[in-house]
Every structure is written in structure tokens, then in C-alpha cells.
Write an enzyme that holds these catalytic residues in place. Structure first.
Site, PDB file in Angstrom:
ATOM      1  CB  CYS A  10      -0.933  -0.005   1.211  1.00 45.71           C
ATOM      2  SG  CYS A  10      -0.083   0.215   2.790  1.00 45.71           S
ATOM      3  CB  CYS A  13       3.637  -0.631   2.794  1.00 41.09           C
ATOM      4  SG  CYS A  13       2.338  -1.272   3.873  1.00 41.09           S
TER       5      CYS A  13
END
Length: 79
Positions: A10, A13
Site C-alpha cells: 500500500c 508501506c
């Protein structure tokens, strides 16, 4: 030093991985940075929230994206 960034890919991240990379460069420390995106590996390491950051096998940040400066401070503590 081995730094692992756990996350499924994501935006948070990815941002954490980028912040870790920048912090390592700015701090001038020798570190292997590993991105862990495999769900099986994340679960096997008992990571409950992503993004998560481990240093030498110890979880130091979970569920949020620390700033570059915050990561630098963590690196200094762990060195």
C-alpha cells in the site's frame, strides 16, 4: 544491521520503505533493507498491523509511517 519493512504494498508501506532508505543514507549507517510483502511471511512473523519496521528481528514501529528524522533517531538507539 538488518532492517525489514513489512507491508502489502500500500502507499503507507511504500512511504515507510522510502523513509527508511532515506534515513539510512542520511544517518550514514550500514544496513541491509528488506521489503517484506509476502502475506505468509508477514503472518508468520506475527505482524498485526502494517506498515511495520523490524531492526535485527525486533519490531520497533508498527501501524504507522515514522518520519525520516524519527527513523534516524531509532537507528541511533539501535546502533
Amino acid at each position: 544491521m538488518k532492517i525489514e519493512v513489512f507491508g502489502t504494498g500500500c502507499m503507507k508501506c511504500k512511504r515507510m520503505y522510502d523513509n527508511v532508505t532515506e534515513a539510512v543514507k542520511k544517518a550514514g549507517v550500514q544496513a541491509e533493507i528488506v521489503k517484506v510483502e509476502e502475506l505468509n511471511e508477514i503472518v508468520s512473523r506475527s505482524v498485526l498491523m502494517t506498515p511495520s519496521m523490524f531492526i535485527d528481528g525486533e519490531e520497533v514501529v508498527t501501524g504507522r509511517v515514522p518520519t525520516v528524522n524519527e527513523i534516524i533517531e531509532i537507528l541511533k538507539e539501535e546502533a
